[in-house]
Design a protein around this motif. Structure first.
Motif, PDB file in Angstrom:
ATOM      1  N   LEU A  67     -52.817  59.608  27.110  1.00 18.37           N
ATOM      2  CA  LEU A  67     -51.387  59.667  27.441  1.00 18.37           C
ATOM      3  C   LEU A  67     -50.865  61.105  27.380  1.00 18.37           C
ATOM      4  CD1 LEU A  67     -50.098  56.473  25.643  1.00 18.37           C
ATOM      5  CD2 LEU A  67     -50.246  56.854  28.082  1.00 18.37           C
ATOM      6  N   ILE A  68     -51.319  61.851  26.394  1.00 23.03           N
ATOM      7  CA  ILE A  68     -50.841  63.240  26.273  1.00 23.03           C
ATOM      8  C   ILE A  68     -51.345  64.068  27.457  1.00 23.03           C
ATOM      9  CG2 ILE A  68     -51.136  65.356  24.894  1.00 23.03           C
ATOM     10  CD1 ILE A  68     -50.803  63.464  22.420  1.00 23.03           C
ATOM     11  N   ARG A  69     -52.584  63.787  27.870  1.00 26.17           N
ATOM     12  CA  ARG A  69     -53.129  64.571  28.997  1.00 26.17           C
ATOM     13  C   ARG A  69     -52.605  64.116  30.353  1.00 26.17           C
ATOM     14  NH1 ARG A  69     -59.233  66.191  29.103  1.00 26.17           N
ATOM     15  NH2 ARG A  69     -58.377  67.246  30.911  1.00 26.17           N
TER      16      ARG A  69
ATOM     17  N   ALA B  19     -44.236  52.517  31.628  1.00 23.73           N
ATOM     18  CA  ALA B  19     -45.061  51.733  32.559  1.00 23.73           C
ATOM     19  C   ALA B  19     -46.496  52.267  32.569  1.00 23.73           C
ATOM     20  CB  ALA B  19     -44.461  51.795  33.958  1.00 23.73           C
ATOM     21  N   TRP B  20     -46.606  53.570  32.548  1.00 23.79           N
ATOM     22  CA  TRP B  20     -47.945  54.178  32.546  1.00 23.79           C
ATOM     23  C   TRP B  20     -48.686  53.835  31.249  1.00 23.79           C
ATOM     24  CZ3 TRP B  20     -51.979  55.533  34.907  1.00 23.79           C
ATOM     25  CH2 TRP B  20     -52.924  56.378  34.327  1.00 23.79           C
ATOM     26  N   GLU B  21     -47.952  53.842  30.165  1.00 25.32           N
ATOM     27  CA  GLU B  21     -48.563  53.483  28.875  1.00 25.32           C
ATOM     28  C   GLU B  21     -49.070  52.034  28.926  1.00 25.32           C
ATOM     29  OE1 GLU B  21     -46.094  54.297  25.481  1.00 25.32           O
ATOM     30  OE2 GLU B  21     -47.441  53.192  24.169  1.00 25.32           O
ATOM     31  N   MET B  22     -48.290  51.191  29.595  1.00 26.70           N
ATOM     32  CA  MET B  22     -48.687  49.788  29.741  1.00 26.70           C
ATOM     33  C   MET B  22     -50.014  49.688  30.515  1.00 26.70           C
ATOM     34  SD  MET B  22     -46.274  46.778  31.253  1.00 26.70           S
ATOM     35  CE  MET B  22     -44.784  47.524  30.678  1.00 26.70           C
ATOM     36  N   VAL B  23     -50.113  50.478  31.575  1.00 30.83           N
ATOM     37  CA  VAL B  23     -51.344  50.474  32.392  1.00 30.83           C
ATOM     38  C   VAL B  23     -52.533  50.929  31.542  1.00 30.83           C
ATOM     39  CG1 VAL B  23     -52.497  51.611  34.331  1.00 30.83           C
ATOM     40  CG2 VAL B  23     -50.164  50.810  34.593  1.00 30.83           C
ATOM     41  N   VAL B  24     -52.328  52.003  30.798  1.00 34.23           N
ATOM     42  CA  VAL B  24     -53.420  52.538  29.970  1.00 34.23           C
ATOM     43  C   VAL B  24     -53.848  51.494  28.935  1.00 34.23           C
ATOM     44  CG1 VAL B  24     -54.064  54.335  28.320  1.00 34.23           C
ATOM     45  CG2 VAL B  24     -52.751  54.941  30.337  1.00 34.23           C
TER      46      VAL B  24
END
Lengths: 208, 192
Positions: A67-69, B19-24
């Motif tokens: 996430l940080i990258r 939303a991106w965190e959810m995908v990850v």
């Protein structure tokens, strides 16, 4: 049916995805052919082993790094993680463990010392006894309040008595006093003889 | 496509970090496991997972719903990077089931008893050795179907080959592996 033909269908047979007729044909062949049967058993064993392969858990630090990258922001922590990070981790230290150990030791010693009196303490701490103590306390406070009220009334009566006495005495004393009334002096002329007795005047400050 | 995936991708494209965190969070485990199956090294798998998500993030705009599900797209990106990594390093190890299994993070509910764990570990190691000897395309078929549990259609979409070809390739891979393991068992005097 030939072995090569059966081998093409072995996966389907193990997964039970073949049509019914083919399933029967393969089963019949397997009863007659030990080679194909061994192969089928081996495939089944492979599938069982594959299913037992454990699934790896992803380290949260890896998610953080990703996430940080990418978005540049760290992972949102759950309530449990926050409690662990900000509360449990600082507490669960050797220093805290030593402190907790000392406290436990102190409590154990205190209990050991108080052990003979523990029965009495327990009796005092019983709910019934605690209610009785509370009732006694309330009664005591109430009686103290009544006593204070009596004292106040007593002092109030005394004060009223002394006040009235003082006023009465003052009134009497003022009545005894003669207060002369000033008359206008005549500028000239012979002094006329007084016609009557000298006028007396008195002012009563207080009603009789 | 999982419900809501399309909207999540749209939100990611609009710069929604949540939303991106959810995908990850949703795909990290799958990608990580896939990487580990190929590389069999945790550090390599972690690096690959990171690289894959960076690539996904950079190429989100190129995702088209018409060309398949978001999951397949991510897996395709992942597979391509893994293959690149293989070509670069030429060091695909045996498939998961090695010594590392004893130290890796397992889900609590999948933890077997010690005796069973040893048995499973032995069986996994035996299977891993066999997989190592397979040609890459057959090994990949086993990984995707039997280890990752993907459906034939998903594999077909991922590898961009017909479903029938996928089925025959998987059957061939299983037969090859079964013959290989059977032969090794005979050599070692073990029972199936």
């Amino acid at each position: 049916m030939e072995c090569a033909h059966i081998e093409e269908r072995l996966s389907g047979y193990v997964e039970r995805s073949l049509p019914h007729q083919e399933m029967v044909e393969v089963a019949e062949h397997l009863q007659e052919c030990p080679g194909c049967l061994n192969l089928m058993e081996e495939i089944r064993s492979i599938l069982v082993t594959c299913q037992a392969f454990p699934s790896l858990e992803v380290d949260t630090a890896l998610i953080d790094r990703i996430l940080i990258r990418t978005s540049g922001k760290p992972r949102t922590r759950t309530l449990r993680e926050r409690i662990r990070t900000y509360f449990l981790q600082p507490i669960l230290t050797p220093r805290f463990a030593a402190g907790a150990g000392l406290v436990l030791l102190f409590v154990a010693l205190a209990i050991d010392l108080m052990a003979p009196r523990i029965g009495g303490i327990a009796a005092v701490l019983s709910p019934g006894e605690m209610l009785r103590q509370m009732d006694r306390g309330v009664q005591k406070i109430y009686s103290e309040g009544l006593k204070l009220n009596d004292t106040k009334n007593d002092w109030q009566a005394r004060f009223t008595f002394y006040k009235n006495d003082v006023f009465r005495r003052l009134g009497f004393m003022i009545e005894q006093l003669d207060v002369p009334v000033e008359t206008q002096k005549k500028p000239a002329g012979p002094k006329q003889p007084e016609k009557g007795p000298k006028q007396k005047s008195s002012v009563s400050l207080f009603p009789a | 496509m999982l419900p809501g995936d399309e909207k999540v991708v749209e939100r990611c494209l609009q710069g929604d970090d949540a939303a991106w965190e959810m995908v990850v969070n949703q795909y990290a485990k799958r990608i990580y496991n896939l990487s580990y199956r190929y590389t069999c090294r945790r550090d390599d798998a972690e690096d690959l997972t990171q690289e894959i998500f960076i690539r996904v993030y950079q190429n989100l705009k190129s995702f088209r719903t018409e060309s398949g599900s978001f999951q397949s797209w991510i897996m395709r990106v992942g597979r391509n990077l893994i293959i690149d990594h293989f070509r670069r390093t030429r060091r695909f190890q045996q498939v998961a089931g090695t010594e590392e299994m004893e130290t890796m993070n397992l889900k609590d509910d999948t933890l077997p008893s010690p005796h069973r764990s040893v048995e499973q570990s032995e069986a996994s190691r035996f299977l891993s050795d066999g997989l190592q000897a397979l040609p890459p395309e057959l090994k990949e078929a086993i990984i995707l179907r039997d280890l990752e549990g993907m459906a034939y259609m998903e594999i077909a979409e991922l590898l961009a080959i017909p479903e029938g070809t996928v089925k025959s390739r998987i059957n061939r891979a299983r037969l090859e592996l079964a013959r290989l393991l059977s032969k090794r068992r005979l050599q070692l005097g073990m029972q199936a």
